[in-house]
Enzyme design. Structure first.
Site, short mmCIF file in Angstrom:
data_model
loop_
_atom_site.label_atom_id
_atom_site.label_comp_id
_atom_site.label_asym_id
_atom_site.label_seq_id
_atom_site.Cartn_x
_atom_site.Cartn_y
_atom_site.Cartn_z
N SER A 50 37.58 92.52 79.24
CA SER A 50 39.00 92.86 79.38
C SER A 50 39.79 92.11 78.30
CB SER A 50 39.50 92.49 80.78
OG SER A 50 39.11 91.17 81.11
N GLU A 87 43.74 90.56 77.06
CA GLU A 87 45.08 90.15 77.50
C GLU A 87 46.10 90.22 76.35
OE1 GLU A 87 45.15 86.67 80.06
OE2 GLU A 87 46.83 85.88 78.90
N ASP A 124 54.06 78.16 84.97
CA ASP A 124 54.65 76.88 84.55
C ASP A 124 56.06 77.17 84.10
OD1 ASP A 124 52.36 75.14 84.73
OD2 ASP A 124 51.56 76.26 83.01
N PHE A 138 48.31 74.85 71.69
CA PHE A 138 48.01 75.47 72.99
C PHE A 138 47.05 74.60 73.79
CE2 PHE A 138 48.61 80.19 71.64
CZ PHE A 138 49.97 80.03 71.77
N HIS A 184 36.94 87.86 79.18
CA HIS A 184 38.35 88.24 79.13
C HIS A 184 38.93 87.63 77.84
CE1 HIS A 184 42.35 89.19 80.82
NE2 HIS A 184 42.74 88.01 80.35
P1 FAD Z 1 47.47 76.89 91.08
O1 FAD Z 1 46.17 77.51 91.43
O2 FAD Z 1 48.56 76.91 92.10
O3 FAD Z 1 47.16 75.38 90.65
C1 FAD Z 1 48.15 74.59 89.99
C2 FAD Z 1 47.85 73.10 90.21
O4 FAD Z 1 48.14 72.76 91.58
C3 FAD Z 1 46.39 72.71 89.99
O5 FAD Z 1 46.38 71.41 89.47
C4 FAD Z 1 45.80 72.72 91.40
O6 FAD Z 1 44.69 71.84 91.54
C5 FAD Z 1 47.00 72.22 92.22
N1 FAD Z 1 47.03 72.77 93.58
C6 FAD Z 1 46.78 74.04 93.97
N2 FAD Z 1 46.92 74.17 95.31
C7 FAD Z 1 47.27 72.94 95.79
C8 FAD Z 1 47.56 72.42 97.07
N3 FAD Z 1 47.53 73.22 98.16
N4 FAD Z 1 47.89 71.12 97.18
C9 FAD Z 1 47.92 70.30 96.09
N5 FAD Z 1 47.66 70.75 94.82
C10 FAD Z 1 47.34 72.04 94.67
N6 FAD Z 1 51.19 81.33 83.16
C11 FAD Z 1 52.31 82.11 83.18
O7 FAD Z 1 53.42 81.58 83.32
N7 FAD Z 1 52.23 83.47 83.03
C12 FAD Z 1 51.05 84.11 82.90
O8 FAD Z 1 51.01 85.33 82.77
C13 FAD Z 1 49.85 83.32 82.90
N8 FAD Z 1 48.63 83.90 82.80
C14 FAD Z 1 47.50 83.14 82.91
C15 FAD Z 1 46.24 83.77 82.92
C16 FAD Z 1 45.08 83.02 83.06
C17 FAD Z 1 43.74 83.74 83.11
C18 FAD Z 1 45.15 81.60 83.15
C19 FAD Z 1 43.89 80.78 83.26
C20 FAD Z 1 46.39 80.97 83.13
C21 FAD Z 1 47.57 81.72 83.02
N9 FAD Z 1 48.83 81.13 83.05
C22 FAD Z 1 49.98 81.91 83.03
C23 FAD Z 1 48.97 79.67 83.12
C24 FAD Z 1 49.07 79.17 84.57
O9 FAD Z 1 50.25 79.67 85.17
C25 FAD Z 1 49.08 77.64 84.51
O10 FAD Z 1 47.81 77.15 84.16
C26 FAD Z 1 49.65 76.95 85.75
O11 FAD Z 1 49.84 75.56 85.43
C27 FAD Z 1 48.72 76.99 86.97
O12 FAD Z 1 48.65 78.23 87.50
P2 FAD Z 1 47.56 78.54 88.66
O13 FAD Z 1 47.80 79.91 89.10
O14 FAD Z 1 46.21 78.15 88.23
O15 FAD Z 1 48.10 77.49 89.77
#
Ligand code: FAD
Length: 277
Positions: free
Chosen positions: A7, A9, A100, A207, A257
């Site tokens: 895929s 992005e 973020d 990055f 990906h």
């Molecule tokens: P989470 O899974 O919520 O984790 C974030 C942090 O919180 C981690 O350190 C985790 O260990 C901690 N955490 C999770 N749950 C808990 C809990 N219950 N209690 C305590 N701590 C917890 N960003 C964008 O803004 N837009 C995008 O389109 C985008 N696309 C992305 C695509 C991919 C494939 C990847 C890998 C990243 C992408 N990102 C994007 C970046 C991403 O948003 C960041 O890495 C962000 O900091 C974390 O997102 P996450 O969904 O992994 O968060």
């Protein structure tokens, strides 16, 4: 090599010129016949319309497309509205993230973590969407510990994620070690490595600092030694990333990906080398 589960992005273009350039890049990348294209989403909704517009263009061109959706800075109602909009356009695939917020953007939002977003999406829309979440073989930079991060990944799967895409990395062992731990927890969803082609040294370092991806010392030194010689950077990057992909696929990765950075050349070159292997 089987390229069926590959895929690609994009990020939503910020100008009409960017949109034209992306259409050209997409035309070339579409010839590779990826499983789907995904389009990132600016945390806080800054690129929300651009994400939807780009996804709709891709669907209109006859390819599957997944918008990313982040929950940081949003309310349950704003996310509900977006989900309804996606459903009304027949979108069936999502990449669900926390996101973020840019610094100085204010705080939180009603859903704190991606696991809460996935839970919310399932509660609101049942099985309508195929949901991908993010995974971090080299550990998310804000995680309290690798074990904690792994548990948090498991929470996203328990909340209803169908599959995951990893943050990019250049050390295949980090992926294999992560997958061992994932399988010991009994998690069996596909975890697809995210692949960042090496196009530009300065951009890659910036990055990688932000997202916590490690550039192996020998790769970093070699890239730095090429200075402004962008042809050598690209040629070396192509070798390094192709070999990484080969190792990952040979070791059982379920697909790849590509973070295309809206450019066709590097992703195409890696893809074609893999297809010939
Ligand atoms: P989470 O899974 O919520 O984790 C974030 C942090 O919180 C981690 O350190 C985790 O260990 C901690 N955490 C999770 N749950 C808990 C809990 N219950 N209690 C305590 N701590 C917890 N960003 C964008 O803004 N837009 C995008 O389109 C985008 N696309 C992305 C695509 C991919 C494939 C990847 C890998 C990243 C992408 N990102 C994007 C970046 C991403 O948003 C960041 O890495 C962000 O900091 C974390 O997102 P996450 O969904 O992994 O968060």
């Amino acid at each position: 090599m089987n390229t069926q589960n590959f895929s690609i992005e994009f990020y939503p273009p910020k100008s009409a010129e960017g949109a034209d350039k992306l259409r050209i890049a997409r035309g070339k990348l579409a010839q590779l016949d990826p499983k789907y294209f995904s389009v990132t989403f600016g945390a806080g909704g800054s690129t929300q319309q651009g994400t939807l517009d780009t996804v709709l263009e891709i669907l209109g061109e006859g390819h599957d497309a997944a918008p990313h959706l982040s929950c940081v800075g949003g309310s349950r109602q704003s996310i509900r509205d977006i989900l309804q909009q996606f459903q009304s356009h027949g979108i069936r695939r999502l990449v669900a993230l926390r996101g973020d917020l840019p610094s100085g953007y204010g705080g939180g939002g009603e859903l704190r973590y991606a696991s809460e977003l996935v839970e919310f999406i399932r509660a609101e829309t049942g099985d309508w969407f195929h949901i991908e979440v993010a995974a971090y073989p080299e550990v998310h930079p804000q995680a309290r510990s690798p074990q904690d991060d792994l548990q948090n990944f498991a929470r996203k799967v328990q909340a209803g994620a169908d599959a995951a895409i990893t943050q990019y990395f250049y050390n295949a062992d980090a992926y294999f070690a992560f997958m061992d731990q994932v399988s010991k927890l009994g998690i069996d969803v596909p975890v697809v490595p995210g692949i960042m082609p090496i196009i530009n040294y300065t951009q890659l370092m910036r990055f990688s600092d932000m997202c916590g991806a490690e550039i192996p010392r020998w790769v970093r030194l070699k890239l730095a030694s090429y200075g402004d010689d962008s042809a050598s950077i690209k040629a070396f990057g192509l070798d390094v990333v192709t070999q990484l992909c080969e190792r990952l696929l040979a070791g059982g990765a379920p697909g790849l990906h590509f973070y295309s950075m809206n450019q066709a050349a590097a992703t195409t070159a890696i893809w074609q080398r893999l297809a010939k292997a």
